[in-house]
Structure formats: structure tokens, C-alpha cells
Motif scaffolding. Structure first.
Motif, PDB file in Angstrom:
ATOM      1  N   GLY A  77      20.978 -18.495  -7.731  1.00  0.00           N
ATOM      2  CA  GLY A  77      20.122 -19.896  -8.279  1.00  0.00           C
ATOM      3  C   GLY A  77      20.270 -19.889  -9.759  1.00  0.00           C
ATOM      4  O   GLY A  77      21.126 -19.175 -10.670  1.00  0.00           O
ATOM      5  N   SER A  78      18.860 -19.782 -10.220  1.00  0.00           N
ATOM      6  CA  SER A  78      19.826 -20.716 -12.342  1.00  0.00           C
ATOM      7  C   SER A  78      19.553 -19.382 -12.863  1.00  0.00           C
ATOM      8  O   SER A  78      19.378 -18.007 -12.789  1.00  0.00           O
ATOM      9  N   ASP A  79      20.383 -19.370 -13.677  1.00  0.00           N
ATOM     10  CA  ASP A  79      20.987 -18.403 -15.103  1.00  0.00           C
ATOM     11  C   ASP A  79      19.915 -17.696 -15.648  1.00  0.00           C
ATOM     12  O   ASP A  79      19.945 -16.553 -15.284  1.00  0.00           O
ATOM     13  N   SER A  80      18.714 -18.250 -15.763  1.00  0.00           N
ATOM     14  CA  SER A  80      17.059 -17.482 -16.015  1.00  0.00           C
ATOM     15  C   SER A  80      16.876 -16.622 -14.885  1.00  0.00           C
ATOM     16  O   SER A  80      16.340 -15.980 -15.096  1.00  0.00           O
ATOM     17  N   LYS A  81      16.515 -17.068 -13.512  1.00  0.00           N
ATOM     18  CA  LYS A  81      16.201 -16.230 -12.286  1.00  0.00           C
ATOM     19  C   LYS A  81      16.631 -15.107 -12.068  1.00  0.00           C
ATOM     20  O   LYS A  81      16.602 -14.665 -12.171  1.00  0.00           O
ATOM     21  N   PHE A  82      18.162 -15.632 -12.403  1.00  0.00           N
ATOM     22  CA  PHE A  82      19.171 -14.822 -11.645  1.00  0.00           C
ATOM     23  C   PHE A  82      20.773 -14.630 -12.934  1.00  0.00           C
ATOM     24  O   PHE A  82      20.977 -14.297 -12.292  1.00  0.00           O
ATOM     25  N   PRO A  83      20.165 -14.364 -13.966  1.00  0.00           N
ATOM     26  CA  PRO A  83      21.425 -13.798 -14.613  1.00  0.00           C
ATOM     27  C   PRO A  83      22.451 -13.179 -14.861  1.00  0.00           C
ATOM     28  O   PRO A  83      22.360 -11.701 -13.958  1.00  0.00           O
ATOM     29  N   LEU A  84      23.572 -13.707 -14.718  1.00  0.00           N
ATOM     30  CA  LEU A  84      24.367 -12.694 -14.676  1.00  0.00           C
ATOM     31  C   LEU A  84      25.130 -12.769 -15.595  1.00  0.00           C
ATOM     32  O   LEU A  84      25.983 -13.485 -16.284  1.00  0.00           O
ATOM     33  N   THR A  85      26.119 -11.024 -16.656  1.00  0.00           N
ATOM     34  CA  THR A  85      26.913 -11.441 -17.646  1.00  0.00           C
ATOM     35  C   THR A  85      28.169 -10.535 -16.755  1.00  0.00           C
ATOM     36  O   THR A  85      28.385  -9.687 -16.839  1.00  0.00           O
ATOM     37  N   ILE A  86      28.760 -11.639 -17.663  1.00  0.00           N
ATOM     38  CA  ILE A  86      30.845 -10.844 -17.364  1.00  0.00           C
ATOM     39  C   ILE A  86      31.046 -10.685 -18.660  1.00  0.00           C
ATOM     40  O   ILE A  86      31.464 -11.660 -19.479  1.00  0.00           O
ATOM     41  N   SER A  87      31.363  -9.565 -18.774  1.00  0.00           N
ATOM     42  CA  SER A  87      32.582  -9.546 -19.875  1.00  0.00           C
ATOM     43  C   SER A  87      33.804  -8.989 -20.193  1.00  0.00           C
ATOM     44  O   SER A  87      33.893  -8.118 -19.071  1.00  0.00           O
ATOM     45  N   THR A  88      34.974  -8.187 -20.765  1.00  0.00           N
ATOM     46  CA  THR A  88      36.328  -7.973 -20.656  1.00  0.00           C
ATOM     47  C   THR A  88      36.619  -7.567 -21.861  1.00  0.00           C
ATOM     48  O   THR A  88      36.198  -7.394 -22.953  1.00  0.00           O
ATOM     49  N   LYS A 121      29.411  -0.963  -7.707  1.00  0.00           N
ATOM     50  CA  LYS A 121      27.581  -0.325  -7.343  1.00  0.00           C
ATOM     51  C   LYS A 121      27.692  -2.016  -7.212  1.00  0.00           C
ATOM     52  O   LYS A 121      27.515  -2.704  -7.197  1.00  0.00           O
ATOM     53  N   VAL A 122      26.226  -1.822  -6.226  1.00  0.00           N
ATOM     54  CA  VAL A 122      25.106  -2.890  -5.873  1.00  0.00           C
ATOM     55  C   VAL A 122      25.138  -3.494  -7.210  1.00  0.00           C
ATOM     56  O   VAL A 122      24.084  -3.441  -8.215  1.00  0.00           O
ATOM     57  N   LEU A 123      25.405  -4.842  -7.063  1.00  0.00           N
ATOM     58  CA  LEU A 123      24.331  -5.772  -8.464  1.00  0.00           C
ATOM     59  C   LEU A 123      22.978  -6.390  -7.798  1.00  0.00           C
ATOM     60  O   LEU A 123      22.667  -6.780  -7.164  1.00  0.00           O
ATOM     61  N   VAL A 124      22.087  -5.315  -8.823  1.00  0.00           N
ATOM     62  CA  VAL A 124      20.728  -5.451  -8.602  1.00  0.00           C
ATOM     63  C   VAL A 124      19.884  -6.831  -9.087  1.00  0.00           C
ATOM     64  O   VAL A 124      20.191  -6.654 -10.511  1.00  0.00           O
ATOM     65  N   PRO A 125      19.705  -7.572  -9.311  1.00  0.00           N
ATOM     66  CA  PRO A 125      18.715  -8.448  -9.764  1.00  0.00           C
ATOM     67  C   PRO A 125      17.799  -8.101 -10.675  1.00  0.00           C
ATOM     68  O   PRO A 125      16.752  -7.497 -10.055  1.00  0.00           O
ATOM     69  N   LYS A 126      17.271  -8.419 -11.517  1.00  0.00           N
ATOM     70  CA  LYS A 126      16.052  -8.245 -12.174  1.00  0.00           C
ATOM     71  C   LYS A 126      14.928  -9.032 -11.445  1.00  0.00           C
ATOM     72  O   LYS A 126      13.584  -7.888 -11.573  1.00  0.00           O
ATOM     73  N   ASP A 127      15.411 -10.193 -11.256  1.00  0.00           N
ATOM     74  CA  ASP A 127      14.251 -11.015 -10.497  1.00  0.00           C
ATOM     75  C   ASP A 127      13.683 -10.458  -9.281  1.00  0.00           C
ATOM     76  O   ASP A 127      12.212 -10.269  -8.902  1.00  0.00           O
TER      77      ASP A 127
END
Length: 174
Positions: A77-88, A121-127
């Protein structure tokens, strides 16, 4: 994936779009008892969102991660409901859900339309798994009330204790 019908959704996505997909696949060790128990407590809709949270609706090569804008939208879903940040940094791709920080440890499969990357690791969404509220502050220590019998001078207390011990031992007190 089959239990949540995400496989059907992915098949449809791949047949109707040229964007491709990227999947973050946690390795076996990522599913510790704690994570497995938490996932087991989700209802069917939440399980679907949990699986979808590990999928991006576009193909990303390891080079493409450097050009992403955060937060990244997932199939959940949306960025605000399920935010995921990726950096390199250097040759590493780091992923953060707000509750989980991990990195890509291996490329499992890639072609020009599908990329599957192993994460540790399992990605655990805050929502779905909001952080526990902070523990309440400990109550202030209650002041110790002085006993009316207790002497105020510590040396007097030692004498009183000695007299009591002598009394219980049946020895005469002077």
C-alpha cells in the motif's frame, strides 16, 4: 505466498505491466520464534499485507537502488501506511521498515523483469506491529517512616539489637 494469493497478484502484475517486480525474501534464520509467533497472530488481511510489504512493484537491479526516492512504495500500500526506506553505501543496500533494519545479503534470482533478493531479517511494518508503548516510569520510592521505637542514633540501634539478642539467648542484660 499461495495462502495469501499474492502469487496470483504477482502473475497479473507481470502480465499487465513492463515495470516488473522486486521481492525481498527473508532467509530461514530471519523467522525466529518471536517473528513467527507475531505473524501467526495476524488475521488473513494482515497476513496478505505482511507478504505484500516484501514486494516492490518495479524491477530493481542492484544499481537501481542508488536512484530511489524514499519512502519506497510496496505492494502492501501507500508510503504513509507501509513506509520502507532503502539506502546504499559502498556495495551495500540497506532496508528499513522503521522497526526492522536489514540489508540485502544475496541475489537469489534476477532477469529483466523479476529480482529476488535475500535479506537476513523479516521486514516488520509499523502499521501491523506498532511498537510497544514505553514502560511507565517507576513510582517514586516511599519515604521510610521512622518507627517510634527505633532510636535516632545508629549506635543506640546497635545496643538495642544486642540487648534483644542477649534476651533471646537467655543471657542477663546489664
Amino acid at each position: 505466498m499461495k495462502a495469501t494469493y499474492v502469487d496470483t497478484q504477482l502473475f497479473s502484475q507481470l502480465n499487465s505491466s513492463t515495470d516488473g517486480i522486486t521481492i525481498f525474501a527473508p532467509n530461514d534464520n530471519a523467522f525466529s520464534g518471536q517473528v513467527a509467533g507475531a505473524v501467526g497472530s495476524l488475521n488473513d488481511r494482515e497476513k496478505l499485507e505482511f507478504v505484500q510489504f516484501h514486494i516492490l512493484l518495479r524491477f530493481l537491479s542492484t544499481f537501481d537502488f542508488q536512484t530511489l526516492s524514499n519512502p519506497v512504495k510496496t505492494l502492501a500500500g501507500s508510503d504513509s501506511k507501509f513506509p520502507l526506506t532503502i539506502s546504499t553505501s559502498d556495495n551495500s543496500v540497506k532496508i528499513s521498515s522503521g522497526l526492522t533494519k536489514t540489508s540485502i545479503s544475496n541475489t537469489i534470482y534476477t532477469n529483466k523483469q523479476v529480482a529476488i533478493y535475500e535479506v537476513d531479517k523479516v521486514l516488520v511494518p509499523k502499521d501491523l506491529f506498532p511498537p510497544a508503548p514505553p514502560a511507565p516510569a517507576p513510582a517514586p520510592a516511599k519515604p521510610v517512616a521512622e518507627s517510634p521505637v527505633a532510636p535516632k542514633d545508629a549506635s543506640d540501634g546497635v545496643i538495642v539489637v544486642c540487648i534483644i539478642i542477649l534476651y533471646f539467648l537467655g543471657l542477663p542484660c546489664i
